[in-house]
Design a protein around this motif. Structure first.
Motif: not given
Length: 288
Positions: A26-52
């Motif tokens: 039930s927890y939302i985490l945002r973590r780095p990943d070097p493979q992800i070299i594309w942009p975020i389509t829309k940084e809203d919603g859960l992107w703004k509501k991370t637990d960590g």
């Protein structure tokens, strides 16, 4: 690509700008990943509501920013398997969910073998593969150089109701352990390994994948039974291709035992885009 798409307690929600947005229970985490070299389509919603949110540092490493009160650790499940999750200082959570596709594969191999199976899990981390193999009915020896990770693996086994199963947990340098097993004449029907690019054993032993993997793999064939069931290699080393693992398995396992080899990328589905996130590579040898 081998995709772990059967999770209910884990999800890659979205990706972009070098980060992945994940749901761990039930927890939302945002973590780095070097493979992800594309942009975020829309940084809203859960992107703004991370637990960590783990922020990378320009000087190396990084640190967690917690936006809500997380428990010290919590539990997620994959089928009959359960695991403790805990954000660590080096961005990991104690589990690599993409490995679930390997857990399902090895559990099926063990259950359909129609004979007792002894499994050796090397560089075994927090024991995802150990728990899977034991749940499928195998006798398992779990070896890792980190005392803390071996303890974590023990707790995962208990959490999955496997305390009474034949699992040996060993803190040791894996190469020295395999050498001792060979001298003792102990044999295994399957070997799993997740070798690091570089590592140190508990007594300062060094491991360099490009120098040590082939001779180590070759030596591991000497502790296999006459009719081994499988060999599984996972790798997260940048630049190492599935073809390299295929060649290594061909020159060691297939040369000695015949059988079949399957190699490729391993990944996770991304809910927002419908794409798959590459997370590493695997090499499987299996008897036929």
């Amino acid at each position: 690509m081998y995709v772990s798409d059967k999770w209910r307690d884990y999800e890659v929600i979205d990706t972009g700008n070098g980060d992945k947005l994940e749901r761990w229970g039930s927890y939302i985490l945002r973590r780095p990943d070097p493979q992800i070299i594309w942009p975020i389509t829309k940084e809203d919603g859960l992107w703004k509501k991370t637990d960590g949110h783990y922020h990378r540092s320009s000087s190396g490493g990084g640190e967690w920013q917690f936006n809500s009160q997380l428990p010290e650790r919590w539990t997620i499940s994959y089928g009959e398997l359960s695991f403790h999750i805990k954000p660590t200082s080096f961005k990991h959570t104690g589990l690599f969910p993409e490995q679930a596709v390997n857990w399902s594969w090895m559990m099926d191999k063990i259950r359909t073998a129609d004979r007792p199976i002894r499994v050796l899990n090397l560089f075994a981390y927090s024991g995802g593969a150990t728990v899977a193999a034991a749940a499928a009915g195998a006798e398992v020896v779990h070896v890792d150089a980190s005392k803390g990770m071996v303890q974590w693996a023990k707790e995962n086994a208990q959490l999955s109701g496997l305390s009474d199963k034949p699992i040996r947990f060993i803190t040791d340098d894996v190469f020295k352990f395999v050498q001792r097993e060979q001298r003792r004449g102990r044999q295994y029907d399957a070997i799993i390994m997740d070798p690091p690019s570089y590592g140190r054993g508990p007594n300062g032993e060094t491991w360099k994948l490009e120098e040590n993997l082939f001779p180590f793999l070759e030596f591991c064939t000497t502790i296999l039974s006459d009719h081994p069931l499988f060999m599984l290699i996972n790798s997260y080393t940048t630049g190492l291709s599935p073809s390299v693992l295929h060649n290594l398995l061909h020159m060691t396992m297939a040369k000695r035992f015949g059988g079949a080899i399957h190699c490729g990328e391993i990944g996770l589905p991304i809910t927002a885009s419908g794409l798959n996130l590459p997370c590493g590579i695997l090499g499987r040898w299996e008897s036929v």
